[in-house]
Each structure stands twice: as C-alpha cells, then as structure tokens.
Design an enzyme around this catalytic site. Structure first.
Site, PDB file in Angstrom:
ATOM      1  N   HIS A  70       0.822  -1.211   0.000  1.00  0.00           N
ATOM      2  CA  HIS A  70       0.000   0.000   0.000  1.00  0.00           C
ATOM      3  C   HIS A  70       0.856   1.260   0.000  1.00  0.00           C
ATOM      4  CE1 HIS A  70      -4.203  -1.558   1.023  1.00  0.00           C
ATOM      5  NE2 HIS A  70      -3.457  -2.628   0.873  1.00  0.00           N
ATOM      6  N   GLN A 400      12.909  -5.185  -6.578  1.00  0.00           N
ATOM      7  CA  GLN A 400      12.297  -5.977  -7.645  1.00  0.00           C
ATOM      8  C   GLN A 400      12.270  -5.257  -8.986  1.00  0.00           C
ATOM      9  OE1 GLN A 400       9.180  -9.015  -7.015  1.00  0.00           O
ATOM     10  NE2 GLN A 400       7.826  -7.462  -7.875  1.00  0.00           N
ATOM     11  N   ASN A 419       1.041  -4.925  -7.640  1.00  0.00           N
ATOM     12  CA  ASN A 419       2.272  -4.158  -7.784  1.00  0.00           C
ATOM     13  C   ASN A 419       3.321  -4.945  -8.571  1.00  0.00           C
ATOM     14  OD1 ASN A 419       1.308  -1.953  -6.299  1.00  0.00           O
ATOM     15  ND2 ASN A 419       1.984  -2.835  -4.365  1.00  0.00           N
ATOM     16  N   SER A 420       3.476  -6.224  -8.246  1.00  0.00           N
ATOM     17  CA  SER A 420       4.435  -7.063  -8.971  1.00  0.00           C
ATOM     18  C   SER A 420       4.044  -7.203 -10.438  1.00  0.00           C
ATOM     19  CB  SER A 420       4.512  -8.452  -8.324  1.00  0.00           C
ATOM     20  OG  SER A 420       5.096  -8.383  -7.041  1.00  0.00           O
ATOM     21  N   ASP A 439      -7.049 -10.573  -4.790  1.00  0.00           N
ATOM     22  CA  ASP A 439      -7.229 -10.245  -6.209  1.00  0.00           C
ATOM     23  C   ASP A 439      -6.323 -11.052  -7.121  1.00  0.00           C
ATOM     24  OD1 ASP A 439      -5.056  -8.875  -5.002  1.00  0.00           O
ATOM     25  OD2 ASP A 439      -4.918  -7.550  -6.743  1.00  0.00           O
ATOM     26  N   GLN A 440      -5.416 -11.850  -6.563  1.00  0.00           N
ATOM     27  CA  GLN A 440      -4.394 -12.522  -7.364  1.00  0.00           C
ATOM     28  C   GLN A 440      -4.950 -13.448  -8.459  1.00  0.00           C
ATOM     29  OE1 GLN A 440      -1.876 -14.315  -4.356  1.00  0.00           O
ATOM     30  NE2 GLN A 440      -1.589 -12.334  -3.352  1.00  0.00           N
TER      31      GLN A 440
END
Length: 533
Positions: A70, A400, A419-420, A439-440
């Site tokens: 977040h 990352q 984000n990833s 949500d993945q």
C-alpha cells in the site's frame, strides 16, 4: 492459505530495523516533536511545491495502510500530485509503518519531508503493527484512528496547510468518516485492477447471490455488466472461500462498508492504479457508476533507479543486499534467469520450498529466488542452503523493479500481486502466475487470457505448486516454441504502452490534471453552497 496469510501478515508488519533504507533518511528533512505534538503543531515546510497561491492550492492528504503493497503506490500517487502546479500532498500511514519507513527515527512521532511531500503518521492506539484479532479490538482501533487522523487534518490546517481532499487506499472507511467530519471531499485510491473494482462493485450491487450460489463450480462463468465473462475461480477469493477466516470476513465487510459509503455520495470519485491501454474495457464499464480516473502504473520511472534518485525510488521495508544480487545478475546470459518471488506477505511451507528447489535444480537454468527471512521455518532454511549451492542465488529481499529491468531476466514466477504485475509489465518480462488469495486469481486471469503476457500454473489440492507443474510451465515459457515467442512479443508491446502512459504529457498526466480540476470545481461548489446555506 488465508490462515497462513494472517500469521505472515502479523510477522511482516511487526517492528524491526531494516538497515537497507537507513541511508535514505539523509535525504529527508525531519521535523522533530513529541509523540502528542506531531498532529497538533506542524511546521510549514518551505521546500514544497508552491506553484500557485495559498488560497488556490489543492492539498491532498493520502492515507494508506502501513504495509509495502500500500505504501509504495500511495507514495507514488502523492508525489505525482505534488508535481502538478498548485498542488501539495501529504502521505499518512500508521505509526508502526512510519517508523519502518524511517528507522533511524523510530522512537518518535516525526513529520518527515523529502522536499516534495510530507510524511505524517497516525495512531491506532497500539502502534505495534499488529492486526485486530476480534471485533472489539477493531472498534477500539477504529476510534483511535479517527481521533488521530482528525488531529492530523486540524494540525495541517493550523500550520497553514489546509487539506482540500482526503484520499484513501482501498477499504479505509475511517478516512471517509474523517473527511465527512471535516466536510472534505474524499477519493478512493483503488490499488488493484479496474477489473477487480468492477467485480467488487457488482458483487455488492446485485450479483452476490449469483456468485455465492455457484461458488462450488470453479468453471462457472458469470456475466457482469460491461465485462468479459469471468469464471468463479478467477474471482477475488473473499467471495468463495469455504471456511472464511476472521481476516477474510473483516476485509469483505470493510469493502462492503466502503461501497455503501460511496453509494451515499452525490459524486463518487475513484482513482485506479491502471492505465487505459491496459484495462479500457473495465474502465469504461465503471463510468456509468462513478467518476474513474486511471492514474497508473504507480511504478517509479526506471531513470530514477538508474540515476539513484532516492526520493523517487520505492520504499523497502525489508533488508536486502543489492550489490551482490546485481553483480550476480550481471554475470548471467541475456534472458536466461528465472526470477521467483511471492511478495511481501506469503511465506513458504517446507513442502513448497522443496518442490520449487527440486524443480529449479532439475531444470538447469540460473535462478534468483526471493525467500524472506521473517516467519521462515528452520526446515525451509535447509532448502535455502541447498539452493544457494546450485546454479542459483537465494536472497531475503531485492529491489524488484531493478531486477525485472535487468536484461538477464527471462521470466518472473510471481504470486501475481498487482504491484508485482505492473512492475513486470513495465519491464516487459513474461510472467508465470501462481496466485493464492485476494485479487491474485483475477490478476492471473488478466495476465494469461486478456493480455497474453504469461501463463498460469495450477496448485494441487493442498495449495502447493508441484515441481512437475512448475517444470511444465517453465519449459513452455522459457523455451523457443511459438507460444513462448508470442508471449515475449506481447510483453514487449505492453511494455511500450505502459511507458507511453507515464510519459510527459501522456495519458497519466492528463488524467491527474483532469482529476485535480474536478476536485477544485467540487470544492468551489461546496464553498458556494456553504455560503448560501
């Protein structure tokens, strides 16, 4: 899997001293004050963007949870708003998260400035980074959050920095209550895909019964207004979990309350961490119900990383050894490395670590594997030592975005957090999606079916990614077959579209300017109504 998420979440947001960001504090201006003073007397910072007269300035108070997923998109949004003429922004996170962002000042409540935006903490009464464990605890923390955030608003006003709009990430209903108390407009910053926003909206507006009725049939397709058909297994997991944990119930209830609060407003405004070229269908589908502004991707420009602009770079709440990691990548062939990371919350079971390790050893490609130390079991440590002895490198954490942008990376094995996913899109890296919760699954659906920039792996009945399934997917994604080549081509094209979105005078900047104008018009209308009342 969700009960693991609760445990890991508690571990992840507990206080510790990450050395990797200590040097960054040298670039920040610290306003020292006692724990009770920070929200009462805030010094005015002359370094902020002052393009525009004080009376015409838009000041956005952006409030986020104190976890990495977040903090970073909220911080990126705040900085982008503050870079637009006539605007300033303040980022407020729980005190426990604020201390981890600025570890060299962890024993006090301090306002911090990076020269563009301010950082001011608020308190939930505990300030230990823990998550509410029952309904009474949640109520008490909610009251403390309300008092503290209200004091932040008053303190900013007293220091000459009147807040003109409050922004909250996802389901922070207390922000809505504080905004109403101070008669301020509030805006929701949706840090998941627009498709997920649309799914939640319709779940709470007439489709809940249909989805729940078919929650045992993972392949059942649901038709939501304006969206492509979605399978039950692609829905947010909070809809269909057979045995809902307290965390799942709390998240779903908080989202329900948020949408109810939004429904009570005359004008609903939502900022979404996406861009038109990525989710034009979902964004258009939501326009009849709310004013939606695409303000993503919330990923700092690669130029900031390459030129080591610390104020632009992502915040890291975990220790990492960037030097060794990047040097190792520099020694690898182009597009040869398998990069694996399951994000900042999930941890590995002994069986899952072994399955991944054996697959990587048998596959033979060099690999970079992120396995956080927090919450890691001793039996997993043995796998880590064995993995480091092979062709790969295991790290506790890494930058990352820098890793994904390295030319040696061939694919990204990811939990598919948003984000990833955006970082992979910005770098044009094909994804092997291994979704777990929240949500993945829908993010994985978008990656595989909508954008065709990756494939989805299936977990077994115990929720484990087996070595056979991982090997099958890696062979397909890293090979020279037609599908792999098409996925790489699609990823490169989507990368170009993402960079076009964040370019100067591009769609992102236009969308932010339109949002700011709408907020200024709303404030003028509200002020006129007060005058006439």
């Amino acid at each position: 899997m969700v009960h693991i998420l609760i445990l890991v979440y508690l571990i992840c947001i507990s206080l510790h001293k990450p050395e990797d960001i200590k040097n960054r504090n040298n670039t920040y201006q610290i306003h020292r004050r006692g724990a009770t003073e920070v929200t009462m007397s805030l010094a005015k910072d002359g370094n902020h963007n002052n393009n525009g007269e004080q009376g015409r300035c838009s000041h956005f108070l952006v409030v986020a949870y104190g976890i990495q997923g977040h903090i970073n998109p909220a911080r990126t949004l705040a900085r982008r708003l503050a870079q637009i003429g006539g605007c300033t922004a303040t980022l407020s996170v729980p005190l426990s998260g604020h201390r981890r962002m600025f570890p060299s000042h962890e024993n006090s409540c301090e306002e911090v400035s990076d020269g563009l935006i301010s950082y001011i903490p608020f308190s939930d009464g505990r300030d230990d980074g823990s998550w509410p464990m029952d309904s009474e605890d949640r109520v008490q923390r909610h009251k403390a959050n309300f008092r503290s955030l209200s004091a932040v608003v008053n303190g900013l006003a007293a220091s000459g920095r009147l807040v003109t709009c409050m922004v909250c990430t996802l389901s922070m209903t207390v922000v809505v209550e504080v905004a109403r108390e101070h008669q301020l407009p509030f805006v929701v910053y949706w840090i998941q895909p627009a498709t997920v926003l649309a799914t939640y909206y319709h779940y709470f507006h007439g489709h809940e019964k249909l989805i729940v009725q078919h929650d045992t049939n993972p392949t059942y397709e649901v038709n939501l207004p304006g969206l492509h058909p979605l399978r039950i297994c692609d829905m947010p997991t909070f809809f269909t979990e057979k045995t809902q944990s307290y965390l799942s119930k709390m998240v779903l209830q908080a989202l329900r309350e948020l949408f109810e609060q939004m429904h009570q407003e005359k004008s609903i405004v939502v900022l979404v961490n996406t861009f038109d070229a990525l989710e034009d269908v979902a964004l258009k589908a939501m326009q009849p119900y709310m004013d939606v502004f695409a303000v993503g991707p919330a990923v700092p420009p690669l130029g900031a990383l390459q030129h080591k602009n610390e104020s632009e770079a992502q915040i890291h709440l975990f220790k990492h050894d960037e030097k060794n990691c990047m040097e190792w990548l520099n020694a690898q062939l182009e597009k040869s490395v398998i990069y694996l990371s399951f994000g900042s919350l999930l941890s590995y079971t002994k069986r899952q670590a072994k399955e991944i390790l054996h697959c990587l050893q048998d596959h033979g490609q060099p690999y970079l594997w992120v396995v956080r130390k927090e919450g890691r079991a001793e039996e997993v440590d043995f796998c880590i030592r064995e993995a480091n002895a092979g062709k790969g490198m295991v790290v506790e954490w890494c930058d990352q975005q820098k890793v994904l942008s390295h030319p040696s990376i061939g694919c990204f094995v990811t939990h598919c957090g948003w984000n990833s996913t955006l970082e992979a899109i910005m770098s044009g890296v094909p994804m092997l999606a291994v979704p777990s919760s929240s949500d993945q699954p829908m993010n994985a659906f978008l990656v595989e079916k909508e954008w065709r920039v990756g494939i989805r792996a299936e977990r077994d009945e115990e929720g484990v990614l087996t070595r056979e399934e991982l090997a099958r997917c890696l062979d397909l994604l890293m090979g020279g077959g037609e599908k792999a080549m098409q996925i790489r081509a699609n990823a490169n094209r989507l990368k170009e579209r993402a960079h076009q979105a964040v370019a100067s005078d591009g769609p992102l900047e236009t969308s932010l300017q339109n949002f700011i104008k709408s907020m200024q018009n709303l404030n003028r209308t509200n002020q006129e109504n007060k005058r006439l009342a």
